[in-house]
Design an enzyme around this catalytic site. Sequence first.
Site, PDB file in Angstrom:
ATOM      1  N   LYS A 123       0.809  -1.220   0.000  1.00 50.50           N
ATOM      2  CA  LYS A 123       0.000   0.000   0.000  1.00 50.50           C
ATOM      3  C   LYS A 123       0.842   1.269   0.000  1.00 50.50           C
ATOM      4  CE  LYS A 123      -4.233  -1.953   1.894  1.00 50.50           C
ATOM      5  NZ  LYS A 123      -3.869  -3.329   1.565  1.00 50.50           N
ATOM      6  N   ASN A 183     -14.306  -1.943   9.069  1.00 51.72           N
ATOM      7  CA  ASN A 183     -13.647  -1.771   7.770  1.00 51.72           C
ATOM      8  C   ASN A 183     -13.851  -2.958   6.841  1.00 51.72           C
ATOM      9  OD1 ASN A 183     -12.383   0.790   8.500  1.00 51.72           O
ATOM     10  ND2 ASN A 183     -11.115  -0.441   9.873  1.00 51.72           N
ATOM     11  N   PHE A 213     -21.658  -9.382  16.356  1.00 55.60           N
ATOM     12  CA  PHE A 213     -21.263 -10.021  15.088  1.00 55.60           C
ATOM     13  C   PHE A 213     -20.155 -11.056  15.271  1.00 55.60           C
ATOM     14  CE2 PHE A 213     -23.127  -5.969  14.057  1.00 55.60           C
ATOM     15  CZ  PHE A 213     -23.998  -6.284  13.035  1.00 55.60           C
ATOM     16  N   GLU A 246      -6.572   2.159  -2.339  1.00 55.09           N
ATOM     17  CA  GLU A 246      -5.703   1.017  -2.615  1.00 55.09           C
ATOM     18  C   GLU A 246      -6.202   0.330  -3.878  1.00 55.09           C
ATOM     19  OE1 GLU A 246      -6.149  -1.417   0.830  1.00 55.09           O
ATOM     20  OE2 GLU A 246      -8.044  -2.295   0.160  1.00 55.09           O
ATOM     21  N   GLU A 283      -9.844   1.082  -5.400  1.00 51.56           N
ATOM     22  CA  GLU A 283     -10.741   1.542  -4.345  1.00 51.56           C
ATOM     23  C   GLU A 283     -10.449   2.995  -4.005  1.00 51.56           C
ATOM     24  OE1 GLU A 283     -11.021  -1.044  -1.036  1.00 51.56           O
ATOM     25  OE2 GLU A 283     -11.492  -2.786  -2.265  1.00 51.56           O
ATOM     26  N   ASN A 314      -6.813  -3.553  -5.329  1.00 53.39           N
ATOM     27  CA  ASN A 314      -6.842  -4.991  -5.077  1.00 53.39           C
ATOM     28  C   ASN A 314      -6.591  -5.713  -6.393  1.00 53.39           C
ATOM     29  OD1 ASN A 314      -7.390  -5.007  -2.280  1.00 53.39           O
ATOM     30  ND2 ASN A 314      -9.495  -4.419  -2.709  1.00 53.39           N
ATOM     31  N   GLU A 334      -2.281   7.172   7.634  1.00 55.45           N
ATOM     32  CA  GLU A 334      -2.727   8.224   6.748  1.00 55.45           C
ATOM     33  C   GLU A 334      -3.938   8.927   7.357  1.00 55.45           C
ATOM     34  OE1 GLU A 334      -3.617   6.208   3.123  1.00 55.45           O
ATOM     35  OE2 GLU A 334      -5.530   5.425   3.824  1.00 55.45           O
TER      36      GLU A 334
END
Length: 711
Positions: free
Chosen positions: A149, A268, A383, A321, A308, A323, A233
């Site tokens: 990244k 995320n 979850f 980023e 993305e 993928n 970042e």
Amino acid sequence: PKMLSLRSSLRGALRGAQAVRNMATVKVKRRKRPFEKILIANRGEIAVRVIRTARQMGIKTVAVYSEPDARAKHVQMADEAFLLGAAASSESYLSIPKIMDVIRQTGSQAVHPGYGFLSENHDFADALEEEGVAFIGPNAKAITAMGDKIESKKIAMQANVNVIPGFVGTVDADEDVLRVAREIGYPVMIKASAGGGGKGMRIAYNDEEALEGFRLSKNEAKSAFGDDRIFIEKFVEDPRHIEIQVLGDKHGNVVAFPERECSIQRRNQKVMEESPSCLLDEETRHAMQDQAIRLAKAVGYDSAGTVEMLCDPHRNFYFLEMNTRLQVEHPITEMITGEDLVEHMIRSAAGEALPSRMLEGRIPFHGSATECRVYAEDPFRNFLPSIGQLKRYSEPEGEGVRCDSGVLEGSHISMYYDPMICKLVTYGDTREESIDRMEHALDTYVIEGVEHNIPFMRSVLRSPRYREGRLSTKFIPEEYPDGFQGVELTEDEQRKLAGMAALLHTQRDIAAHEASGRVPSYDPYLDRVVYVTAGKNSKPLRVEMQVGDEDEEDDGETVTVHVEGMDKPFMVAVDEWVASEPLFSSMFDLEPQIVQVMGTTFEGFKMRYKGAKLDVVVRSEREQELSQYMHEVPEPDMSKLIVSPMPGSLIAVHVAEGQTVEAGQPVATVEAMKMQNVLRAEKSGVVKRVAAGPGSTLSRDQIIVEFEGAA
């Protein structure tokens, strides 16, 4: 297993656009088979997805599997299947030597890696190239360039792609973390350089959260990717996560598809997606596509990949980023364009150029598609993953519905892999139609044996904010600040549920009487009165049923249902219900209703209706009168215990016996599905006993730490 044709699914979705329909017709003409046999180096629904397209192309398939996956769906579907090893990914799906051995044994000419596992591993791509086997994915150079990244951000800047402000480099120590975070300015995003899938990522709003996020992200990255490099970042406030699907070939061509909106996220990790985004206008869409193409061409990209981006409410967008693989959410792109991305990947790997129709301008699309990721996880327990056997499993069907699953009835959801059950996708001419179809599909999706997140996704779809398209990556924490508490039915929905429960209760009585042969002239509907209570905190509703329309003669098919609080009764057309069937459908005043019966109890039913999971009690008038004398069983006090919320491994215990602990203080860290979960004290107290140590394998609800008294 029975499968619908993928091409039929894609073409059927495009009936409303003549130009795109013509394009799809050209697409399915007989073409040369690029390979005779391919191996799928993956498992679950993505392996099944690749096998489907390979079959339609006339290509034989080879599956690989671990010991827990011996009876998995992808193993049953493939032409050949080979055991790799034990459950641990390092012994099976991540073992390059073992997979290479299977390739040699079977004479496979190409390998599709799916996503996850080895899909973005340049060493695997290099090994295949040395063996003379095609990698159905991008070249190793592109994987290396975009897989890091930090390096990908540098390349994006050189390609004149918008990037998020931040520190271009890694941080290695606590002091580095604090220095960089303070220089950028909170909030910041702490990310694993080799990360993906929501792992190794944390948002920090202050120094304390930055240090904890650094530690957790570093540990997760090491466990999941074998690379614990971390960078920081700026976190874009109130962002929308929007991505562009790109597709390249080995002739220098790269095209970009319409965007996918992936803003509904938890930790995320994407939960729901849609295409196109209701935020973008044509100008912004084209700008994003053009930047994505520039970035792909900068690294010689030659397969399917995704760029993305984060987009603010004003349509300013920034590269996040890339993928270098097929994305989980690729079906929604296929549904609105009619293009089979897996087929394009296979043909590109064989050296074929992209079809000329795709190079003549922007790729056309029509309608709207929605995707829900159905996971074996308990939304009522934050979850947490749920493991077990799918004792009953039935997938939804219907116009515009696509279910990409990797399981069958009887399949096991294990603790070793991602708990995804399927990707449920719906298509409509409009966003509203697509969402409506998704609601119905979720309501008719039968999954028993494990907990699942369907109630939560049903709740999201009901949200006015979601319906209006006011999305952001903060949607879930903002809409569910105290976690998911369940779907709240409206008063009208509660009355309809009460009516259906009363009808179910009566039909169960009819079946019992018919089975016993008792009282053949008995008509349970005639002047039948019951009281229905849906959930612990609900008020009992009086329901009276009568065969036929109260103003007309009995037609034998309609039931008049009077529910307490209604100005006029419901006229209900009832389908005959078999007690062993999970779905009960009816028409209330010509409006279709469906309820899922998950089980029966002594006094009623366990039901799911529009996402609400409820224990519904149905009592006669006399039973309701006597119920006031029944005592409720008090729930045990769990605040003095720290228990494992799911099966997993105990990574660390942060307290010792005799230690005073404050409310909210970290007590233990448990890892499951490669995600680390910090367990905190519910209230202040003193540690009485540490019942398990680091390295222990935990079962659900196993005690880790016990407290005594108040601090």
